[in-house]
Every structure is written in C-alpha cells, then in structure tokens.
Design a protein around this motif. Structure first.
Motif, PDB file in Angstrom:
ATOM      1  N   ASP A   1       0.751  -1.145   0.051  1.00 56.48           N
ATOM      2  CA  ASP A   1       0.072  -0.034   0.143  1.00 56.48           C
ATOM      3  C   ASP A   1       0.906   1.242   0.093  1.00 56.48           C
ATOM      4  OD1 ASP A   1      -2.272  -1.391  -0.131  1.00 56.48           O
ATOM      5  OD2 ASP A   1      -2.634  -1.409   2.168  1.00 56.48           O
ATOM      6  N   ALA A   2       1.818   1.204   0.658  1.00 48.68           N
ATOM      7  CA  ALA A   2       2.931   2.623   0.797  1.00 48.68           C
ATOM      8  C   ALA A   2       3.617   2.636  -0.428  1.00 48.68           C
ATOM      9  CB  ALA A   2       3.871   1.992   1.862  1.00 48.68           C
ATOM     10  N   ILE A   3       4.163   1.506  -1.309  1.00 55.84           N
ATOM     11  CA  ILE A   3       4.493   1.725  -2.330  1.00 55.84           C
ATOM     12  C   ILE A   3       3.468   2.278  -3.423  1.00 55.84           C
ATOM     13  CG2 ILE A   3       5.461   0.631  -4.299  1.00 55.84           C
ATOM     14  CD1 ILE A   3       6.917  -1.286  -2.240  1.00 55.84           C
ATOM     15  N   LYS A   4       2.450   1.873  -3.411  1.00 55.30           N
ATOM     16  CA  LYS A   4       1.368   2.180  -4.376  1.00 55.30           C
ATOM     17  C   LYS A   4       1.128   3.613  -4.145  1.00 55.30           C
ATOM     18  CE  LYS A   4      -3.409   1.316  -5.876  1.00 55.30           C
ATOM     19  NZ  LYS A   4      -3.671   2.609  -5.899  1.00 55.30           N
ATOM     20  N   GLN A   5       0.910   4.149  -2.892  1.00 53.36           N
ATOM     21  CA  GLN A   5       0.642   5.392  -2.634  1.00 53.36           C
ATOM     22  C   GLN A   5       1.708   6.532  -3.123  1.00 53.36           C
ATOM     23  OE1 GLN A   5      -0.337   5.969   1.500  1.00 53.36           O
ATOM     24  NE2 GLN A   5      -1.885   4.254   1.464  1.00 53.36           N
ATOM     25  N   VAL A   6       3.097   6.214  -2.770  1.00 57.08           N
ATOM     26  CA  VAL A   6       4.214   6.929  -3.350  1.00 57.08           C
ATOM     27  C   VAL A   6       4.193   6.778  -4.748  1.00 57.08           C
ATOM     28  CG1 VAL A   6       6.852   6.500  -3.713  1.00 57.08           C
ATOM     29  CG2 VAL A   6       5.621   6.466  -1.187  1.00 57.08           C
ATOM     30  N   ILE A   7       3.950   5.935  -5.561  1.00 53.14           N
ATOM     31  CA  ILE A   7       4.044   5.908  -7.230  1.00 53.14           C
ATOM     32  C   ILE A   7       3.075   6.816  -7.625  1.00 53.14           C
ATOM     33  CG2 ILE A   7       3.897   4.688  -9.046  1.00 53.14           C
ATOM     34  CD1 ILE A   7       5.389   2.442  -7.652  1.00 53.14           C
ATOM     35  N   ASP A   8       1.389   6.573  -6.897  1.00 59.84           N
ATOM     36  CA  ASP A   8       0.454   7.358  -7.437  1.00 59.84           C
ATOM     37  C   ASP A   8       0.785   8.941  -7.214  1.00 59.84           C
ATOM     38  OD1 ASP A   8      -0.841   4.911  -8.333  1.00 59.84           O
ATOM     39  OD2 ASP A   8      -2.075   4.880  -6.565  1.00 59.84           O
ATOM     40  N   ARG A   9       1.319   9.161  -5.915  1.00 65.14           N
ATOM     41  CA  ARG A   9       1.484  10.531  -5.644  1.00 65.14           C
ATOM     42  C   ARG A   9       2.556  11.183  -6.713  1.00 65.14           C
ATOM     43  NH1 ARG A   9       2.128  10.175  -0.197  1.00 65.14           N
ATOM     44  NH2 ARG A   9       4.299   9.813  -0.216  1.00 65.14           N
ATOM     45  N   ARG A  10       3.652  10.496  -6.814  1.00 66.29           N
ATOM     46  CA  ARG A  10       4.469  11.060  -7.989  1.00 66.29           C
ATOM     47  C   ARG A  10       4.079  11.215  -9.302  1.00 66.29           C
ATOM     48  NH1 ARG A  10      10.387  11.539  -8.216  1.00 66.29           N
ATOM     49  NH2 ARG A  10      10.202  11.616  -5.888  1.00 66.29           N
ATOM     50  N   THR A  11       3.250  10.179  -9.723  1.00 62.86           N
ATOM     51  CA  THR A  11       2.635  10.296 -10.929  1.00 62.86           C
ATOM     52  C   THR A  11       1.592  11.514 -11.067  1.00 62.86           C
ATOM     53  OG1 THR A  11       2.615   7.735 -11.215  1.00 62.86           O
ATOM     54  CG2 THR A  11       0.987   9.016 -12.641  1.00 62.86           C
ATOM     55  N   GLN A  12       1.091  11.593 -10.076  1.00 61.56           N
ATOM     56  CA  GLN A  12       0.054  12.915  -9.982  1.00 61.56           C
ATOM     57  C   GLN A  12       0.818  14.279 -10.070  1.00 61.56           C
ATOM     58  OE1 GLN A  12      -3.232  12.898 -10.219  1.00 61.56           O
ATOM     59  NE2 GLN A  12      -3.130  10.678 -10.627  1.00 61.56           N
ATOM     60  N   ALA A  13       1.897  14.237  -9.300  1.00 61.06           N
ATOM     61  CA  ALA A  13       2.767  15.335  -9.375  1.00 61.06           C
ATOM     62  C   ALA A  13       3.391  15.593 -10.916  1.00 61.06           C
ATOM     63  CB  ALA A  13       3.876  15.433  -8.186  1.00 61.06           C
ATOM     64  N   ASP A  14       3.687  14.530 -11.452  1.00 60.95           N
ATOM     65  CA  ASP A  14       4.360  14.813 -12.613  1.00 60.95           C
ATOM     66  C   ASP A  14       3.241  15.315 -13.657  1.00 60.95           C
ATOM     67  OD1 ASP A  14       6.686  13.755 -11.841  1.00 60.95           O
ATOM     68  OD2 ASP A  14       6.576  11.872 -12.394  1.00 60.95           O
ATOM     69  N   LYS A  15       2.103  14.793 -13.752  1.00 64.21           N
ATOM     70  CA  LYS A  15       0.880  15.098 -14.499  1.00 64.21           C
ATOM     71  C   LYS A  15       0.515  16.792 -14.273  1.00 64.21           C
ATOM     72  CE  LYS A  15      -1.472  10.715 -14.778  1.00 64.21           C
ATOM     73  NZ  LYS A  15      -2.777  10.218 -14.691  1.00 64.21           N
ATOM     74  N   ILE A  16       0.963  17.117 -13.042  1.00 61.44           N
ATOM     75  CA  ILE A  16       0.524  18.577 -12.794  1.00 61.44           C
ATOM     76  C   ILE A  16       1.582  19.458 -13.330  1.00 61.44           C
ATOM     77  CG2 ILE A  16       0.595  20.222 -10.837  1.00 61.44           C
ATOM     78  CD1 ILE A  16      -0.822  18.179  -9.094  1.00 61.44           C
ATOM     79  N   MET A  17       2.847  18.890 -13.341  1.00 62.05           N
ATOM     80  CA  MET A  17       4.056  19.790 -13.731  1.00 62.05           C
ATOM     81  C   MET A  17       3.745  19.957 -15.325  1.00 62.05           C
ATOM     82  SD  MET A  17       5.745  20.981 -11.142  1.00 62.05           S
ATOM     83  CE  MET A  17       7.277  21.483 -12.233  1.00 62.05           C
ATOM     84  N   GLN A  18       3.346  18.830 -16.043  1.00 60.54           N
ATOM     85  CA  GLN A  18       3.383  18.716 -17.409  1.00 60.54           C
ATOM     86  C   GLN A  18       2.268  19.779 -17.840  1.00 60.54           C
ATOM     87  OE1 GLN A  18       2.472  14.633 -18.472  1.00 60.54           O
ATOM     88  NE2 GLN A  18       4.509  13.960 -17.811  1.00 60.54           N
ATOM     89  N   LYS A  19       1.271  20.089 -17.072  1.00 58.54           N
ATOM     90  CA  LYS A  19       0.361  21.154 -17.335  1.00 58.54           C
ATOM     91  C   LYS A  19       0.713  22.591 -17.230  1.00 58.54           C
ATOM     92  CE  LYS A  19      -3.633  17.994 -16.265  1.00 58.54           C
ATOM     93  NZ  LYS A  19      -4.661  17.619 -15.604  1.00 58.54           N
ATOM     94  N   ILE A  20       1.687  22.750 -16.270  1.00 58.64           N
ATOM     95  CA  ILE A  20       2.173  24.037 -15.969  1.00 58.64           C
ATOM     96  C   ILE A  20       2.962  24.541 -17.188  1.00 58.64           C
ATOM     97  CG2 ILE A  20       3.590  25.609 -14.483  1.00 58.64           C
ATOM     98  CD1 ILE A  20       2.846  23.454 -12.244  1.00 58.64           C
TER      99      ILE A  20
END
Length: 386
Positions: A367-386
C-alpha cells in the motif's frame, strides 16, 4: 494479497543498504527482498561493500545482489567529502541503470547517500529508519544531512509510533509507521537438548544497549531461590569479555550459558521456559516478537521504543521498568514461581502474528509503495500542465 492490484504484479524494486551482515535491518531487508522476488517482482539489492563476504541472511536466487564496492574509511574531512561524492556518483548511475519503479533504502547514512544520488532523477524514494531517532549513532554531520535530505524522500518509514514526532509533516516529512515483519516459526523437530531445563533465554548482540549485565544481576538475586534454573544468552558482540567476567564475579558460571551466535534460534526458543529482554533501548525488537510467536511467556523492559507497542502488560507478557534490576528480578520471580501464569501468557503470545505477521506487514508495504508511486505520478501530471 500482494497481487490484488494487477499493476503491481511486475514491479521493479531497487533496495539499497550498506552491507548484508548480521543485524536487524539487514534481516528485514532480506525478508522483503525474498518475499517480493517470490511474488514475481524484479528485485535488485545493492550494497555499498564489495561483496567479498556472503550475505549473512539467505537471499532467494531471484534477488539480484549487486555489491558496488564503494564503502571505506576516510582518513580526513577532505577525503571524506571526496569519497562521499564518488559513492553518490556510482550509486546514482547504478540505480538509474536498474530502472526501478521505486527505490527503498535502509540505515541512516546509506539513505542520505541514496536520496542525494536520486536527486532530480524522477525516481520515488522510500527511506526506512531502523533505530529510535533520538538514539541514532550517526555523527552530527550525518544527523544534519538526515534532517535536510529526508524531507525530499517520498516516504519515511519508522518502526513505532514513538518515532513519528521526529519526522513531522509540518516540517516537510511524509512519515508512516512500518513495523518489522514477524515470521511464523518453523516447526523444527529437534531431538537434541540445546539448553538446560528449566531455562530463561535471551537473544541479542552482546552490547551494553541490550542490558545483559542487568539481567545477570537480576538472575543473581534469584539464584538461591531457584537453584535448578539456568539462563542462556544467544548472540555475539563486543561485551562478551565483560559479561563473562561479571558471570564469574557473581558465581554464575555453571548457571549462565553464552554459546554465541546460532543459526537455529527458533529451536532454542522452543526449548526455553521464559524469554527475557533487558534492553536499555530498542527499535522494534524482532527477538521479542519471535519469542512470542513461538508461544513463550515473555518479560521485557519498558524501554524507549518498541516493547510497549508489542506487549500488552499482563495479557501476553510482562513489562518492567528500564534499568531497574530489582524490578526485573521481581518480574522474573513472578513467572518462575507460577507455571499457571506462564501458561496464560504463552497462550496469548502468538497473537503477535495477527498484528505483525509477514502477510500483514507486506500488505502495508504494498500500500505504501502504491501511494508513493501514485503521488509521484499525479505530481508529474501537474507539472506537465504548467
């Protein structure tokens, strides 16, 4: 189950540690690596040492052990800076080459190097703290580096709730409690008598932090009342000579046995009558959990971290005041004199597996690994939109 999310069936994990010697953190890392490898994950285990010594704890053949050969002692501050830089360069190159989905590092200084090596790489990093933070043996420079770098970890895992305040969210840390996994003891059939009966047993490195000197003094108080009882201490370490001398001074040479490090710890535990932990401090004491898993009545000092989150006093074990020989002797007296009490505690002790068993803890890791990867993926998507 670990495969409940199909996306995680083919995870690539890179684990980093200084060496795979004899220690609690090393044992846990071997357990994680073996578990993930046998569940189809691609696991690379990197060590800073050169690999001239085989890992103390067996690794599954599917685990890719990669010694980097960058460890060493620095003679002065200038060489120390240079050596750290070289370690970081090698570590960064090898981690990136392993193409992991997530990097997990154990032990303080190694985690600092790993975080620096992964800086701006896009790789999520989890660092695992395996000692009580207030009692870290790292020098002042490394402690400062820990405070600075751990903020950039995607997750910091600590062993107990007592350790969480050292890495608060308001200071930029993402922290969760991740206990060590306790394995179900092997059902060993041993016909040989490994320890004299009746017997107390203790397990740990022969080091002042384990408080075996306190245990010897407590046992000395009871030696006349219980002339048939023995004490066996399994382990090796720098305090052997001092403990042997104390044993002689207390006239316990025939009653206290210190056979050293053994491979079949569970077999010794299963032949004992009471497990005792006399530590001055702990992280998350595996030996205490394993004794309970074996169905032993246990008594432990209520030291700064660990035991109170494992033992419910009077229900599945006994907790006594830290560094109090009289309290330890009194607790031992209670159990040594009362077979019914020992049986009651022994029956409740294996419930430790319901909280800290391998499957339970590995689900927390997944669960911890999944949350870390999902959080990093969401952050990358946000950066791509900026």
């Amino acid at each position: 189950m670990i495969g409940r999310n199909l996306r995680f069936l083919s995870m690539k994990i890179t684990l980093v540690i200084y060496a795979m010697g004899l220690g609690g953190a090393e044992r846990v890392m071997a357990t994680l690596a073996n578990y993930w490898a046998t569940h189809g994950w691609d696991v690379t285990l990197m060590t800073l040492v050169d690999g001239s010594k085989q890992p103390f704890y067996p690794l599954d053949p599917q685990v890719k052990l990669q010694p980097l050969g960058v460890a060493g002692v620095s003679g002065n501050p200038i060489s120390a800076i240079w050596n750290v830089w070289q370690r970081v360069k090698v570590l960064r190159a090898e981690i990136i080459a392993s193409q992991p989905d997530v990097v997990i590092s154990f032990l303080s200084t190694t985690s600092v190097l790993t975080l620096i090596a992964c800086w701006n790489s896009g790789l999520p990093v989890i660092v695992s703290k395996h000692v009580y933070p207030a009692l870290s043996e790292a020098g002042k420079v490394w402690q400062l580096l820990m405070k600075l770098t751990y903020r950039y970890a995607d997750l910091v895992t600590v062993l107990t709730k007592d350790a969480v305040p050292f890495f608060p969210l308001e200071r930029g840390y993402r922290t969760i409690v991740m206990p060590n996994p306790v394995l179900i003891p092997d059902a060993e059939v041993v016909t040989e008598q490994l320890i004299p009966k009746p017997s107390l047993i203790a397990v740990g490195r022969l080091d002042p932090v384990k408080g075996f000197d306190l245990l010897l003094h407590a046992f000395h108080q009871l030696q006349d009342k219980y002339p048939d009882w023995h004490l066996t201490i399994l382990g090796e370490g720098p305090s052997r000579a001092e403990l042997e001398e104390l044993r002689s001074q207390l006239n316990l040479t025939d009653r206290v046995h210190i056979p050293g490090q053994v491979q079949n710890v569970n077999a010794h535990l299963q032949q004992a009558d009471i497990f005792v932990m006399s530590s001055r401090f702990e992280g998350f004491p595996m030996a205490l959990c394993e004794a309970m898993a074996c169905g032993l009545p246990v008594i432990s000092t209520d030291c700064l971290s660990g035991p109170r989150e494992i033992v419910t006093d009077g229900v599945d074990g006994i907790l006594v005041t830290i560094e109090d020989v009289d309290a330890l002797a009194a607790g031992l007296d209670t159990l040594m004199s009362d077979p019914t009490k020992r049986q009651q505690l022994a029956q409740a002790a294996p419930q430790v597996l319901e909280r800290f068993g391998l499957e339970q803890v590995m689900c927390k890791w997944t669960d911890a690994i999944k949350q870390v990867i999902d959080r990093r993926t969401q952050a990358d998507k946000i950066m791509q939109k900026i």
